[in-house]
Structure formats: structure tokens, C-alpha cells
Design an enzyme around this catalytic site. Structure first.
Site, PDB file in Angstrom:
ATOM      1  N   SER A  27       4.621   7.763   0.726  1.00 50.20           N
ATOM      2  CA  SER A  27       5.535   6.997   1.572  1.00 50.20           C
ATOM      3  C   SER A  27       5.263   5.493   1.487  1.00 50.20           C
ATOM      4  CB  SER A  27       5.373   7.452   3.027  1.00 50.20           C
ATOM      5  OG  SER A  27       6.229   6.714   3.862  1.00 50.20           O
ATOM      6  N   GLY A  71       4.552  -3.252   7.958  1.00 53.41           N
ATOM      7  CA  GLY A  71       5.047  -3.060   9.335  1.00 53.41           C
ATOM      8  C   GLY A  71       6.284  -2.190   9.415  1.00 53.41           C
ATOM      9  N   ASN A 103       4.536  10.400  10.320  1.00 50.49           N
ATOM     10  CA  ASN A 103       3.564   9.318  10.146  1.00 50.49           C
ATOM     11  C   ASN A 103       2.850   9.090  11.480  1.00 50.49           C
ATOM     12  OD1 ASN A 103       2.128   7.006   9.685  1.00 50.49           O
ATOM     13  ND2 ASN A 103       3.844   5.806   8.889  1.00 50.49           N
ATOM     14  N   CYS A 130       0.149   4.899  10.935  1.00 51.86           N
ATOM     15  CA  CYS A 130       0.363   3.564  10.367  1.00 51.86           C
ATOM     16  C   CYS A 130      -0.470   2.525  11.121  1.00 51.86           C
ATOM     17  CB  CYS A 130       1.829   3.166  10.424  1.00 51.86           C
ATOM     18  SG  CYS A 130       2.086   1.524   9.709  1.00 51.86           S
ATOM     19  N   ILE A 144      -4.968  10.538   2.999  1.00 47.81           N
ATOM     20  CA  ILE A 144      -5.136   9.696   4.151  1.00 47.81           C
ATOM     21  C   ILE A 144      -4.126   8.548   4.099  1.00 47.81           C
ATOM     22  CG2 ILE A 144      -7.611  10.118   4.471  1.00 47.81           C
ATOM     23  CD1 ILE A 144      -8.262   7.611   2.915  1.00 47.81           C
ATOM     24  N   GLY A 169      -4.731   8.788  -1.688  1.00 51.63           N
ATOM     25  CA  GLY A 169      -5.717   7.717  -1.579  1.00 51.63           C
ATOM     26  C   GLY A 169      -6.333   7.311  -2.895  1.00 51.63           C
ATOM     27  N   GLY A 170      -5.917   6.142  -3.357  1.00 45.07           N
ATOM     28  CA  GLY A 170      -6.590   5.501  -4.477  1.00 45.07           C
ATOM     29  C   GLY A 170      -6.498   6.212  -5.812  1.00 45.07           C
ATOM     30  N   GLY A 186       0.146   6.456  -4.449  1.00 50.07           N
ATOM     31  CA  GLY A 186       0.698   5.338  -3.689  1.00 50.07           C
ATOM     32  C   GLY A 186       0.633   4.057  -4.490  1.00 50.07           C
TER      33      GLY A 186
HETATM   34  C1  LIG Z   1       3.041  -1.328   0.492  1.00 49.03           C
HETATM   35  C2  LIG Z   1       2.698  -0.063   1.211  1.00 49.03           C
HETATM   36  C3  LIG Z   1       3.594   0.468   2.149  1.00 49.03           C
HETATM   37  C4  LIG Z   1       3.284   1.654   2.818  1.00 49.03           C
HETATM   38  N1  LIG Z   1       4.171   2.161   3.723  1.00 49.03           N
HETATM   39  C5  LIG Z   1       3.925   3.372   4.314  1.00 49.03           C
HETATM   40  C6  LIG Z   1       4.879   3.965   5.187  1.00 49.03           C
HETATM   41  O1  LIG Z   1       5.976   3.458   5.425  1.00 49.03           O
HETATM   42  N2  LIG Z   1       4.555   5.172   5.747  1.00 49.03           N
HETATM   43  C7  LIG Z   1       3.365   5.810   5.498  1.00 49.03           C
HETATM   44  O2  LIG Z   1       3.142   6.918   6.017  1.00 49.03           O
HETATM   45  N3  LIG Z   1       2.456   5.267   4.650  1.00 49.03           N
HETATM   46  C8  LIG Z   1       2.706   4.074   4.067  1.00 49.03           C
HETATM   47  N4  LIG Z   1       1.793   3.539   3.193  1.00 49.03           N
HETATM   48  C9  LIG Z   1       0.543   4.272   2.936  1.00 49.03           C
HETATM   49  C10 LIG Z   1       0.630   5.132   1.675  1.00 49.03           C
HETATM   50  O3  LIG Z   1       1.615   6.127   1.790  1.00 49.03           O
HETATM   51  C11 LIG Z   1      -0.742   5.794   1.383  1.00 49.03           C
HETATM   52  O4  LIG Z   1      -1.072   6.679   2.439  1.00 49.03           O
HETATM   53  C12 LIG Z   1      -1.857   4.780   1.215  1.00 49.03           C
HETATM   54  O5  LIG Z   1      -1.407   3.633   0.526  1.00 49.03           O
HETATM   55  C13 LIG Z   1      -3.070   5.357   0.473  1.00 49.03           C
HETATM   56  O6  LIG Z   1      -2.718   5.762  -0.828  1.00 49.03           O
HETATM   57  P1  LIG Z   1      -2.958   4.848  -2.143  1.00 49.03           P
HETATM   58  O7  LIG Z   1      -4.371   4.374  -2.100  1.00 49.03           O
HETATM   59  O8  LIG Z   1      -2.659   5.771  -3.280  1.00 49.03           O
HETATM   60  O9  LIG Z   1      -1.977   3.717  -2.061  1.00 49.03           O
HETATM   61  C14 LIG Z   1       2.068   2.344   2.531  1.00 49.03           C
HETATM   62  C15 LIG Z   1       1.189   1.813   1.571  1.00 49.03           C
HETATM   63  C16 LIG Z   1       1.493   0.645   0.910  1.00 49.03           C
HETATM   64  C17 LIG Z   1       0.524   0.123  -0.125  1.00 49.03           C
END
Ligand SMILES: Cc1cc2nc3c(=O)[nH]c(=O)nc-3n(C[C@H](O)[C@H](O)[C@H](O)COP(=O)(O)O)c2cc1C
Length: 307
Positions: free
Chosen positions: A25, A76, A131, A134, A195, A247-248, A269
Site C-alpha cells: 500500500s 500522510g 491500515n 500508519c 510490518i 519490509g525492506g 514497497g
Molecule cells: C511513500 C510511502 C507511502 C506509504 N503509504 C502507505 C499507505 O497509504 N498505507 C499503508 O498501509 N502503508 C503505507 N506505506 C507503508 C508500506 O506499505 C510498507 O508497509 C512499508 O513501506 C514497509 O515496506 P518496504 O520497506 O518494502 O517499503 C507507505 C510507504 C511508503 C514508502
């Protein structure tokens, strides 16, 4: 249906995904807007940007800051609100060749009920991600997403109003992740997504100003990957429903690591920002990994840490 397709197929609460590679997301828009960047038919699914009851403009800019080990964001929850989502965006998603999971975020039980009722009316959507985590909004999911009793109560109410699959997305910013996951499961969740980002901050040492307009933000990327592995591993031992790892994941190997830790599927993500080919490379890597290591299908490696 060839063997290769069988090998990668997974099932989460009765919903079949062609493979366990999903986009997280907030990092893939609503899916239709990335269709010219990558072949979304190769993905297991896309989780949409979180939708709230009312439109949100998001936080003050800057909203993104890159660190040597990942990125900070304080977007946000920018989104058009549930009614415009249903009217203008849902029609664009109907024919996408992948599973669409809709993420929703509310400030109260009533807001979550409104969101889940409205999303439940979309026939091609089979799963809703809640969610509860956040870190970038003052009010919102994370405040009651940290309390096992409120998580249980919310899930119980939502379970009564929808037959869609409910995925509870939890924050890593808790003392006992397994306890929260069990509360969600007891309330009626079908899966736990783990996460979300970790609270974080960066400062320009010359101006002494925070790098983000919102001062603090959420850290994603390689720095949080081992945290995700540990949380997926811990919670998969105690929670009796599927875990969706997040995550990552910046390399296909990171993805497989989360599956071995206990995830039934994994969301990519910010790794997709760094390399838009990563999801497709991950599907190919997973396929070869299974063949080379003598596994008939991906389910055979879920939660198989060799202790
Ligand atoms: C730019 C950005 C926007 C995000 N927006 C949301 C969101 O709207 N809803 C949500 O549940 N997580 C949101 N996330 C979190 C990601 O879905 C994910 O849980 C988090 O980034 C960890 O994964 P990653 O390390 O692979 O990015 C956002 C992350 C990023 C970087």
C-alpha cells in the site's frame, strides 16, 4: 495451467493469487497508474493506497527523505476519499489482470465500518487491508491499532458486516506483536500484514531543520528488513492465520527470506521505487529457487526456518 503456474500459486483465506508477490500500500498508487511501468499481470496482487472516509491532502512537504539504508516518508495518507475512489477509480481497476486488495484507514470504529461497508460492495475486490498502523497521521489507525482489546473489538464488528477477507496491517511499534495478531485473529481477521514503517527522523545539521515537513516520518527499506523478518517469524509461531510479510525487500532474496520466516505472501514497497523491475525479477527468482532447491511449490517453504 502449467506446472510453473501451480508452483507459485498461493491461497489466502480461500482467495487464490497467481504468485505471492504483491505490491505494498502507498507504493503502487491504485495499480492502473503503474500499468505502463511494469507488467502487472505477472504480480500476485496490488494493495491500493489507503483510502479514508474524507479526501486527504497529506502532510507539509518535503514528504520524502532518502537515507543510506532506506527512505523516510511522511505522506500522510493523501487520497481522494472513499466516495471519489468508488466513483472514479474503482471502474479503472475492474479489468486489471491481477488481484486488487483495497487498503482502508479510519480514525474510529464507525469510520472503519463505513469504509468496509462501501468496499464490500465492489464485486471484484476479495480482500480489504485495514491500515491499523500508519505513523504519519496525528489521529488514526495506529492509536487503536496498538491496543489488543480495541483491535479485537474492531475486527469483531467488521467481521459481522463483510464476507470479504480482512487483513489487519499492524505496526512494528508495539511491545507484543503476537498478542495483537492473536486479538485480530480472534476478532475475525483472515490474515495479518506485517510490518508498516518505523517512526524515524532526519535533521539537516547545517540549518538544524528536520528533513521532513512533518518533522518525523516512517522508515522503510533495507534498514527495517531484519525487523520484519523477526516480527514475521515471531508472530507466525503464535498466530493461526496467514501472515503477509512486508519490509525492506530490495532483492529477491529478501522476499524469499520473509517466506521462510513464516509469510504466506510478501508485499514489496519502497524496493519497487528503487527498481521497478524488482517484482518481476522476484517472481522469476522464486521460480528458480524452488526448482533448484527441490521444492514442488511455494507453500513448502513457508515458515521453514531451520533452527
Ligand atoms: C511513500 C510511502 C507511502 C506509504 N503509504 C502507505 C499507505 O497509504 N498505507 C499503508 O498501509 N502503508 C503505507 N506505506 C507503508 C508500506 O506499505 C510498507 O508497509 C512499508 O513501506 C514497509 O515496506 P518496504 O520497506 O518494502 O517499503 C507507505 C510507504 C511508503 C514508502
Amino acid at each position: 495451467m502449467d506446472n510453473s503456474a501451480d508452483k507459485l500459486r498461493i491461497e489466502i483465506a480461500g482467495q487464490v493469487f497467481d504468485n505471492p508477490v504483491l505490491l505494498a500500500s502507498g507504493t503502487a498508487g491504485f495499480g492502473y497508474d503503474i500499468a505502463d511501468v511494469l507488467d502487472i499481470s505477472r504480480l500476485g496482487g496490488i494493495v491500493t493506497k489507503t483510502i479514508t472516509p474524507e479526501p486527504r491532502d497529506g502532510n507539509a512537504s518535503p514528504r520524502i527523505w532518502e537515507t543510506p539504508s532506506g527512505m523516510l516518508n511522511s505522506i500522510g495518507l493523501v487520497n481522494p476519499g472513499i466516495d471519489i475512489f468508488i466513483k472514479d477509480i474503482v471502474p479503472l481497476l475492474a479489468d486489471l489482470p491481477t488481484e486488487i486488495v483495497v487498503s482502508v484507514g479510519g480514525n474510529s470504529e464507525n469510520e472503519f465500518i463505513e469504509l468496509v461497508e462501501k468496499v464490500s460492495a465492489i464485486d471484484f475486490v476479495n480482500a480489504i487491508e485495514l491500515n491499523l498502523s500508519c505513523p504519519n497521521v496525528k489521529e488514526g489507525g495506529i492509536h487503536f491499532g496498538r491496543n489488543p482489546d480495541t483491535v479485537f473489538s474492531l475486527l469483531k464488528k467488521l467481521r459481522e458486516i463483510t464476507k470479504k477477507s480482512l487483513w489487519a496491517k499492524l505496526s512494528p511499534q508495539v511491545t507484543e506483536i503476537t498478542e495483537l495478531g492473536i486479538s485480530a485473529s480472534d476478532g475475525g481477521a483472515d490474515a495479518i500484514s506485517l510490518i508498516n514503517t518505523l517512526p524515524a527522523m532526519a535533521i539537516d545539521i547545517y540549518t538544524r531543520k528536520p528533513r521532513l515537513g512533518a518533522i518525523t516520518g516512517g522508515l522503510s527499506g533495507p534498514a527495517i528488513h531484519p525487523v520484519a523478518v523477526a516480527m514475521v517469524y515471531e508472530s507466525s509461531k503464535g498466530i493461526g492465520i496467514p501472515i503477509i510479510g512486508i519490509g525492506g525487500c530490495y532483492r529477491p532474496e529478501d522476499f524469499v527470506e520473509l517466506i521462510i520466516a513464516g509469510a504466506s505472501a510478501v508485499q514489496i514497497g519502497s524496493g519497487y521505487f528503487a527498481d521497478t523491475n524488482l517484482p518481476q525479477r522476484t517472481v522469476s527468482f522464486l521460480d528458480s529457487y524452488l526448482i533448484e532447491n527441490g521444492f514442488a511449490n511455494v507453500a513448502e517453504i513457508i515458515g521453514t526456518v531451520n533452527i
